[in-house]
Design a protein around this motif. Structure first.
Motif, PDB file in Angstrom:
ATOM      1  N   LEU A 268      32.119  29.714  35.993  1.00 50.12           N
ATOM      2  CA  LEU A 268      33.101  30.764  36.374  1.00 50.12           C
ATOM      3  C   LEU A 268      32.252  31.787  37.304  1.00 50.12           C
ATOM      4  CD1 LEU A 268      35.243  31.284  33.227  1.00 50.12           C
ATOM      5  CD2 LEU A 268      35.960  30.349  35.230  1.00 50.12           C
ATOM      6  N   GLN A 269      33.066  32.419  38.423  1.00 49.34           N
ATOM      7  CA  GLN A 269      32.228  33.273  38.953  1.00 49.34           C
ATOM      8  C   GLN A 269      32.954  34.709  39.227  1.00 49.34           C
ATOM      9  OE1 GLN A 269      29.331  32.574  40.857  1.00 49.34           O
ATOM     10  NE2 GLN A 269      29.444  30.391  39.917  1.00 49.34           N
ATOM     11  N   GLY A 270      32.339  35.899  39.575  1.00 47.57           N
ATOM     12  CA  GLY A 270      32.843  37.071  39.791  1.00 47.57           C
ATOM     13  C   GLY A 270      33.667  37.477  38.965  1.00 47.57           C
ATOM     14  N   ASP A 271      35.058  37.789  39.062  1.00 47.58           N
ATOM     15  CA  ASP A 271      35.752  38.543  38.230  1.00 47.58           C
ATOM     16  C   ASP A 271      36.403  37.543  37.267  1.00 47.58           C
ATOM     17  OD1 ASP A 271      35.863  40.965  39.450  1.00 47.58           O
ATOM     18  OD2 ASP A 271      37.403  40.514  40.919  1.00 47.58           O
ATOM     19  N   ASP A 272      36.576  36.173  37.538  1.00 47.85           N
ATOM     20  CA  ASP A 272      36.950  35.162  36.410  1.00 47.85           C
ATOM     21  C   ASP A 272      35.981  34.965  35.443  1.00 47.85           C
ATOM     22  OD1 ASP A 272      39.231  34.517  37.814  1.00 47.85           O
ATOM     23  OD2 ASP A 272      38.301  33.004  39.121  1.00 47.85           O
ATOM     24  N   TRP A 273      34.618  35.253  35.792  1.00 47.34           N
ATOM     25  CA  TRP A 273      33.689  35.043  34.602  1.00 47.34           C
ATOM     26  C   TRP A 273      33.643  36.493  33.884  1.00 47.34           C
ATOM     27  CZ3 TRP A 273      30.481  33.102  31.311  1.00 47.34           C
ATOM     28  CH2 TRP A 273      29.513  33.555  31.025  1.00 47.34           C
ATOM     29  N   LEU A 274      33.697  37.526  34.495  1.00 45.30           N
ATOM     30  CA  LEU A 274      33.971  39.037  33.616  1.00 45.30           C
ATOM     31  C   LEU A 274      35.018  38.792  32.932  1.00 45.30           C
ATOM     32  CD1 LEU A 274      32.393  41.425  36.390  1.00 45.30           C
ATOM     33  CD2 LEU A 274      31.270  40.156  34.412  1.00 45.30           C
ATOM     34  N   SER A 275      36.341  38.315  33.276  1.00 44.53           N
ATOM     35  CA  SER A 275      37.449  38.441  32.516  1.00 44.53           C
ATOM     36  C   SER A 275      37.361  37.325  31.351  1.00 44.53           C
ATOM     37  CB  SER A 275      38.561  37.826  33.466  1.00 44.53           C
ATOM     38  OG  SER A 275      38.945  38.690  34.326  1.00 44.53           O
ATOM     39  N   PHE A 276      36.642  36.241  31.538  1.00 48.34           N
ATOM     40  CA  PHE A 276      36.327  35.438  30.401  1.00 48.34           C
ATOM     41  C   PHE A 276      35.239  36.281  29.287  1.00 48.34           C
ATOM     42  CE2 PHE A 276      33.519  32.776  27.959  1.00 48.34           C
ATOM     43  CZ  PHE A 276      34.124  31.908  27.563  1.00 48.34           C
ATOM     44  N   LEU A 277      34.303  36.964  29.748  1.00 45.52           N
ATOM     45  CA  LEU A 277      33.687  37.832  28.648  1.00 45.52           C
ATOM     46  C   LEU A 277      34.223  39.013  28.089  1.00 45.52           C
ATOM     47  CD1 LEU A 277      30.419  37.836  30.877  1.00 45.52           C
ATOM     48  CD2 LEU A 277      30.813  36.486  28.900  1.00 45.52           C
ATOM     49  N   ASP A 278      35.478  39.430  28.712  1.00 45.55           N
ATOM     50  CA  ASP A 278      36.170  40.616  28.308  1.00 45.55           C
ATOM     51  C   ASP A 278      37.065  40.215  27.225  1.00 45.55           C
ATOM     52  OD1 ASP A 278      35.268  42.808  29.475  1.00 45.55           O
ATOM     53  OD2 ASP A 278      36.650  42.487  31.387  1.00 45.55           O
ATOM     54  N   ALA A 279      37.542  38.645  27.081  1.00 48.56           N
ATOM     55  CA  ALA A 279      38.532  38.093  26.143  1.00 48.56           C
ATOM     56  C   ALA A 279      38.249  38.427  24.740  1.00 48.56           C
ATOM     57  CB  ALA A 279      38.356  36.575  26.389  1.00 48.56           C
ATOM     58  N   GLY A 280      39.176  39.450  24.214  1.00 48.95           N
ATOM     59  CA  GLY A 280      39.064  39.793  22.958  1.00 48.95           C
ATOM     60  C   GLY A 280      38.313  41.127  22.793  1.00 48.95           C
ATOM     61  N   ALA A 281      37.620  41.885  23.579  1.00 45.34           N
ATOM     62  CA  ALA A 281      37.148  42.765  23.808  1.00 45.34           C
ATOM     63  C   ALA A 281      38.003  44.114  24.374  1.00 45.34           C
ATOM     64  CB  ALA A 281      35.889  42.970  24.645  1.00 45.34           C
ATOM     65  N   ALA A 282      37.881  45.373  23.461  1.00 47.53           N
ATOM     66  CA  ALA A 282      38.952  46.383  23.903  1.00 47.53           C
ATOM     67  C   ALA A 282      38.185  47.080  25.050  1.00 47.53           C
ATOM     68  CB  ALA A 282      38.890  47.540  22.727  1.00 47.53           C
ATOM     69  N   GLY A 283      39.179  47.274  26.201  1.00 48.30           N
ATOM     70  CA  GLY A 283      38.794  48.346  27.104  1.00 48.30           C
ATOM     71  C   GLY A 283      38.113  47.391  28.398  1.00 48.30           C
ATOM     72  N   ALA A 284      38.039  46.131  28.214  1.00 47.26           N
ATOM     73  CA  ALA A 284      37.389  45.298  29.491  1.00 47.26           C
ATOM     74  C   ALA A 284      36.195  45.998  29.666  1.00 47.26           C
ATOM     75  CB  ALA A 284      38.273  45.395  30.665  1.00 47.26           C
ATOM     76  N   PRO A 285      35.141  45.874  28.915  1.00 46.24           N
ATOM     77  CA  PRO A 285      33.836  46.295  29.170  1.00 46.24           C
ATOM     78  C   PRO A 285      32.808  45.498  30.101  1.00 46.24           C
ATOM     79  CG  PRO A 285      33.734  45.378  27.255  1.00 46.24           C
ATOM     80  CD  PRO A 285      35.069  45.225  27.394  1.00 46.24           C
ATOM     81  N   PHE A 286      33.332  44.358  30.452  1.00 45.31           N
ATOM     82  CA  PHE A 286      32.528  43.649  31.561  1.00 45.31           C
ATOM     83  C   PHE A 286      33.167  43.901  32.835  1.00 45.31           C
ATOM     84  CE2 PHE A 286      31.012  41.411  27.702  1.00 45.31           C
ATOM     85  CZ  PHE A 286      29.677  41.455  27.904  1.00 45.31           C
ATOM     86  N   SER A 287      34.572  43.989  33.015  1.00 48.31           N
ATOM     87  CA  SER A 287      35.231  44.152  34.169  1.00 48.31           C
ATOM     88  C   SER A 287      35.007  45.329  34.917  1.00 48.31           C
ATOM     89  CB  SER A 287      36.546  43.742  34.041  1.00 48.31           C
ATOM     90  OG  SER A 287      36.714  42.168  33.695  1.00 48.31           O
TER      91      SER A 287
END
Length: 154
Positions: free
Chosen positions: A94-113
């Motif tokens: 995964l690249q870019g925003d897709d990668w960060l969205s994957f990391l954000d899964a389940g986290a409150a407030g989208a800390p990676f995006s």
């Protein structure tokens, strides 16, 4: 019918109730089963805590080996990608925003995006990577890495 004058009749007496100790064999089995369950749960929790500390030490050691800020960010990204493959076979591609969205899964407030984790997008390739807040990124990436390794992917 003749009566028997020497026959003395007495009332029926109830026997005393059995004592509660020692309990019956079935109660010993119930107690042993409960003790086994409690010991098993305590052992499982201790094993998970040991495993969590092991993954944290691995993450810290791998990041510490990298020299500068860009190297530390690259090491964090590499570790996160390896851990992500446990949950999704194509997660490491995964690249870019897709990668960060994957990391954000389940986290409150989208800390990676939107938070400190956004430095994973291009932080390893920036000349001024030392200006980024790598301490907050380290804590965030470490927590997500341990979560992925412990089986809490999404």
């Amino acid at each position: 019918m003749a009566t028997m004058p020497d026959l003395v009749l007495r009332d029926i007496h109830q026997s005393t109730a059995p004592s509660w100790w020692p309990p019956a064999v079935g109660w010993w089995w119930v107690g042993a089963a409960l003790l086994a369950i409690v010991c098993g749960l305590a052992g499982w929790r201790m094993f998970r805590a040991w495993q969590r500390r092991r993954w944290q030490r691995l993450f810290d050691r791998e990041v510490a080996v990298a020299g500068d800020a860009a190297g530390r960010i690259a090491a964090m990204s590499s570790l996160l990608r390896r851990a992500a493959r446990r949950h999704r076979s194509d997660a490491d591609r995964l690249q870019g925003d897709d990668w960060l969205s994957f990391l954000d899964a389940g986290a409150a407030g989208a800390p990676f995006s939107t938070g400190a984790g956004a430095a994973l997008r291009d932080g390893a390739f920036r000349r001024d990577a030392h200006a980024l807040e790598t301490t907050a990124l380290h804590a965030l990436a470490r927590r997500r890495f341990v979560g992925l390794m412990m089986g809490r992917g999404r």
